[in-house]
Every structure is written in structure tokens, then in C-alpha cells.
Design a protein around this motif. Structure first.
Motif, PDB file in Angstrom:
ATOM      1  N   HIS A   1       0.882  -1.162   0.000  1.00 24.17           N
ATOM      2  CA  HIS A   1       0.000   0.000   0.000  1.00 24.17           C
ATOM      3  C   HIS A   1       0.920   1.211   0.000  1.00 24.17           C
ATOM      4  CE1 HIS A   1      -3.349   2.559   1.907  1.00 24.17           C
ATOM      5  NE2 HIS A   1      -3.732   2.227   0.687  1.00 24.17           N
ATOM      6  N   ALA A   2       1.327   1.593  -1.209  1.00 25.07           N
ATOM      7  CA  ALA A   2       2.388   2.595  -1.378  1.00 25.07           C
ATOM      8  C   ALA A   2       2.204   3.765  -0.411  1.00 25.07           C
ATOM      9  CB  ALA A   2       2.403   3.091  -2.816  1.00 25.07           C
ATOM     10  N   PRO A   3       3.340   4.139   0.244  1.00 25.33           N
ATOM     11  CA  PRO A   3       4.704   3.641   0.052  1.00 25.33           C
ATOM     12  C   PRO A   3       5.142   2.618   1.116  1.00 25.33           C
ATOM     13  CG  PRO A   3       4.798   5.683   1.268  1.00 25.33           C
ATOM     14  CD  PRO A   3       3.333   5.370   1.091  1.00 25.33           C
ATOM     15  N   VAL A   4       4.205   1.833   1.661  1.00 25.40           N
ATOM     16  CA  VAL A   4       4.529   0.910   2.754  1.00 25.40           C
ATOM     17  C   VAL A   4       4.364  -0.536   2.306  1.00 25.40           C
ATOM     18  CG1 VAL A   4       3.942   0.182   5.102  1.00 25.40           C
ATOM     19  CG2 VAL A   4       3.841   2.602   4.496  1.00 25.40           C
ATOM     20  N   VAL A   5       5.316  -1.376   2.675  1.00 29.87           N
ATOM     21  CA  VAL A   5       5.246  -2.818   2.449  1.00 29.87           C
ATOM     22  C   VAL A   5       4.814  -3.471   3.761  1.00 29.87           C
ATOM     23  CG1 VAL A   5       6.602  -4.898   2.079  1.00 29.87           C
ATOM     24  CG2 VAL A   5       6.950  -2.918   0.611  1.00 29.87           C
TER      25      VAL A   5
ATOM     26  N   ALA B   1       7.189  -4.203 -15.760  1.00 27.64           N
ATOM     27  CA  ALA B   1       8.436  -4.933 -15.573  1.00 27.64           C
ATOM     28  C   ALA B   1       9.624  -3.987 -15.508  1.00 27.64           C
ATOM     29  CB  ALA B   1       8.627  -5.941 -16.704  1.00 27.64           C
ATOM     30  N   GLY B   2      10.477  -4.225 -14.502  1.00 23.24           N
ATOM     31  CA  GLY B   2      11.702  -3.441 -14.379  1.00 23.24           C
ATOM     32  C   GLY B   2      11.515  -2.040 -13.844  1.00 23.24           C
ATOM     33  N   SER B   3      10.303  -1.686 -13.477  1.00 18.36           N
ATOM     34  CA  SER B   3      10.037  -0.328 -12.987  1.00 18.36           C
ATOM     35  C   SER B   3      10.178  -0.260 -11.472  1.00 18.36           C
ATOM     36  CB  SER B   3       8.628   0.103 -13.396  1.00 18.36           C
ATOM     37  OG  SER B   3       8.330   1.391 -12.896  1.00 18.36           O
ATOM     38  N   ALA B   4      11.037   0.632 -10.984  1.00 23.07           N
ATOM     39  CA  ALA B   4      11.237   0.788  -9.542  1.00 23.07           C
ATOM     40  C   ALA B   4       9.997   1.389  -8.898  1.00 23.07           C
ATOM     41  CB  ALA B   4      12.452   1.663  -9.280  1.00 23.07           C
ATOM     42  N   GLN B   5       9.660   0.899  -7.717  1.00 24.04           N
ATOM     43  CA  GLN B   5       8.488   1.374  -6.985  1.00 24.04           C
ATOM     44  C   GLN B   5       8.918   2.173  -5.757  1.00 24.04           C
ATOM     45  OE1 GLN B   5       5.545   0.834  -8.430  1.00 24.04           O
ATOM     46  NE2 GLN B   5       6.613  -0.349 -10.016  1.00 24.04           N
ATOM     47  N   ASP B   6       8.032   3.068  -5.348  1.00 23.53           N
ATOM     48  CA  ASP B   6       8.307   3.934  -4.205  1.00 23.53           C
ATOM     49  C   ASP B   6       7.970   3.209  -2.909  1.00 23.53           C
ATOM     50  OD1 ASP B   6       8.795   6.105  -2.565  1.00 23.53           O
ATOM     51  OD2 ASP B   6       6.763   6.905  -2.809  1.00 23.53           O
ATOM     52  N   VAL B   7       8.995   2.880  -2.120  1.00 26.46           N
ATOM     53  CA  VAL B   7       8.798   2.210  -0.831  1.00 26.46           C
ATOM     54  C   VAL B   7       9.683   2.895   0.200  1.00 26.46           C
ATOM     55  CG1 VAL B   7       8.928   0.053   0.459  1.00 26.46           C
ATOM     56  CG2 VAL B   7       8.376  -0.005  -1.980  1.00 26.46           C
ATOM     57  N   ASP B   8       9.089   3.354   1.288  1.00 27.46           N
ATOM     58  CA  ASP B   8       9.906   3.954   2.350  1.00 27.46           C
ATOM     59  C   ASP B   8       9.456   3.536   3.747  1.00 27.46           C
ATOM     60  OD1 ASP B   8       7.620   5.387   2.885  1.00 27.46           O
ATOM     61  OD2 ASP B   8       8.388   7.283   2.123  1.00 27.46           O
ATOM     62  N   GLY B   9       8.565   2.537   3.831  1.00 27.14           N
ATOM     63  CA  GLY B   9       8.109   2.080   5.137  1.00 27.14           C
ATOM     64  C   GLY B   9       7.928   0.578   5.176  1.00 27.14           C
TER      65      GLY B   9
END
Length: 349
Positions: free
Chosen positions: A108-112, A158-166
């Protein structure tokens, strides 16, 4: 040539309920996790030898699945579905790198977030001891795979970086329905530690073979990590045969030489001393906390119990039965085996 037809099932056989356990075993055998040969993110930080067996493509020797684990998996899916419908995001996101794979429970961007359903004992253990490092390893690697675009999910480019900071780990008790959430920010040092663990396993297998990788569990009956390991028999050998091996354990097979025996006795003695000292320290802290409760930094303290309760007076009950001329009910059972380690006296010259 006369054809032989199979016998028709009887009415009792047709009415018999299908075996749920058999259905669960068959379903587990067909799941990808039972057949995977790459290290899964959920195995990071657990047992290095188990991971090495994956890398070496060893065939699992213990594939049984308990009904309780199956129910936990189905509950897990239902909870993820509810979270996705209520709050959006993606669930069960397939991720795959060169050396590790896994499915992120909820992004649930930006949290995994990783969801873990557990028994009430496991839930209480997390509340008292905190999150095991291996669980943080898991979500940290999920975050790293997403941030570096190492995905295998058609819902993501494919190959696209995702925003994750939590990072977030949610524990759900299967017994009470309670849940507790632990959160942390993206930590490159934690990710590096997890990847170093992974790299060391691969390097050792490549250079020396899987058997050169040390095991981290303490064996069946002692460590649940071993009890449910798919490589239990490969790692610890087949179960003990009492007729040929006597009253021993699989762990006792490690004690071969006199040096092994001496080392095991010393390990027991050292662990006993540490246990006694820890118990004294705990009891001392307990007495200092009498009459106090509430928040304490990142911890919380509360007292329970202490009320009056009625119990059976066993001695009085036996006396009363004897007075009435009744036979006292008994049952036969084995007493627990005890071990006593003492120090040999050395007489001074």
C-alpha cells in the motif's frame, strides 16, 4: 477375453465423508512453495542449512502439512482480501530477484506490509519478545525488490522501480482475533544484513557444498523451526528406532566421540548457569515492579491474577475415599527423565 470391471463402491463407502487431511496434503503438494528451489524471502535469517538445501536443489523429505497450518493460510488470504477491498493497494505481489523470491502480502504505497497469522502462544511471544530479526529481514528484502524493480507481477510494469519507504508487520492471533502492528522506516543497513546472509549461503554452497553450511535449529522436539522443516529427515536423519537404537534422540547421534560428550556436558552446564542467573535477575526486577504498571518507554507493564480460587485438596480427597472404603483411582505413566550434572571433586595435593 472377459473384461474385469471394478467393484462398485458400497452404500457406506459412498456416504463416507471425504478426508479433509488428504485434500490438504494434495493441495500443498501442488503449491509452488512445496516445489520451489530458490530461497524464499520468508526463509531469510532462519536456518542457513535449510536455505542451502534449496540452493543445492535437494528434494524435500518432509512435506506433511497440518490442518492448522492450512486453516492459517486460508485465514491469511481472507484478511488480505479484506485489507485490499477496504484500503486499496496490491496484495500477494510476486517478486523475484536473481537469488531470492517471494510474495509481498500487501503493498500500500509507500509501505510494504507482511501479515502473519499465529497461535495465541506465538502472539504472546511477539508481544513479550518483539519482532524476530528474520521477520524484519523478510519485509526489508520485499522493499528492496520493489525499489529495484525486481518484480514478477503482471500488475506492475516490468523493471520499474516502486516507491517504498516504510516497513510494517502485522501479527494476527487465530484464537482471539487480536492484531498488533509493528512499523519501521526503510533501513538500508537492515537490507544489507539480510542480503549478506543470503550471499554467504550461496557462496558456501558453491565453494564447499551444502553440507558445509551450519544448521541453526536445535532439532526436532526442541525447536519448532526443525519440527516443520521440509528437510528434517535429510538434516537430522530418520526418526529413532527404539528397538535398534534404544531410548535416544536424533540429536544424540551428534555425540559420537568422548570429546563430543565432554562438549555437550559443558554446554549443558553453561546453559544451566546462564538460566539460573537470568531467573534471579528477572525475579529481582519483578519485585521492584510490585505496585507499579503502565507504559515504560517502548514497553508496557501490567499485573494480572492474585485472586482467590478453589482447588481440589488431593490429600483430603484420598483420605475421604479411604474412609468410605472406595478404591483410589490411579493411572500408570512414565515419570519424566531428569539429568544431573555435577562437578568432580579434585583433592588438593
Amino acid at each position: 477375453m472377459t473384461a474385469v470391471l471394478p467393484a462398485r463402491p458400497s452404500a457406506a463407502e459412498r456416504r463416507a465423508a471425504p478426508s479433509l487431511a488428504a485434500a490438504v496434503r494434495d493441495l500443498d503438494r501442488r503449491r509452488s512453495r512445496s516445489r520451489q528451489r530458490m530461497i524464499g524471502a520468508s526463509e531469510l535469517g532462519e536456518c542457513r542449512l535449510r536455505a542451502a538445501y534449496r540452493v543445492a536443489r535437494r528434494r524435500p523429505t518432509n512435506t506433511r502439512t497440518g490442518l492448522q497450518a492450512f486453516l492459517g493460510t486460508e485465514l491469511h488470504r481472507g484478511v488480505l482480501r479484506a485489507l485490499r477491498r477496504q484500503y486499496g493497494g496490491l496484495t500477494e505481489v510476486a517478486l523475484r530477484g536473481e537469488q531470492v523470491k517471494g510474495r509481498c502480502d500487501w503493498w500500500h504505497a509507500p509501505v510494504v506490509e507482511d501479515l502473519k497469522t499465529t497461535s495465541r502462544f506465538g502472539f504472546e511471544r511477539v508481544l513479550t519478545r518483539g519482532v524476530p530479526v528474520r521477520h524484519w529481514f523478510q519485509v526489508a528484502v520485499y522493499a528492496w525488490l520493489l525499489r529495484t524493480g525486481q518484480t514478477a507481477d503482471r500488475r506492475l510494469p516490468a523493471g520499474s522501480a516502486q516507491d517504498v519507504d516504510g516497513l510494517r508487520i502485522r501479527y494476527l492471533s487465530r484464537d482471539s482475533g487480536e492484531d498488533v502492528v509493528f512499523e519501521a522506516g526503510h533501513d538500508p543497513a537492515l537490507t544489507a544484513e539480510a542480503l549478506m546472509w543470503l550471499t554467504d549461503v550461496y557462496a558456501t554452497v558453491e565453494e564447499e557444498g551444502d553440507e558445509a553450511v551450519p544448521r541453526d535449529g536445535f532439532g526436532p522436539g526442541v525447536d519448532t523451526m526443525c519440527d516443520w522443516c521440509p528437510f528434517l529427515d535429510l538434516c537430522w536423519g530418520l526418526p529413532v528406532d527404539p528397538e535398534t537404537e534404544g531410548d535416544v534422540s536424533r540429536q544424540s547421534r551428534l555425540t559420537v566421540t568422548d570429546e563430543d560428550y565432554v562438549a555437550a556436558v559443558r554446554d549443558y552446564d553453561a546453559a544451566r548457569a546462564a538460566e539460573n542467573e537470568a531467573r534471579r535477575s528477572k525475579e529481582y526486577a519483578r519485585e521492584r515492579l510490585r505496585g507499579r504498571s503502565g507504559p515504560a518507554g517502548e514497553l508496557h507493564c501490567e499485573w494480572s491474577g492474585g485472586g482467590l480460587r478453589t482447588q481440589v485438596d488431593k490429600d483430603a480427597a484420598v483420605e475421604r475415599l479411604a474412609e468410605l472404603g472406595e478404591v483410589v483411582p490411579t493411572r500408570t505413566g512414565r515419570s519424566p527423565q531428569t539429568i544431573r550434572v555435577t562437578r568432580n571433586g579434585v583433592r588438593p595435593d
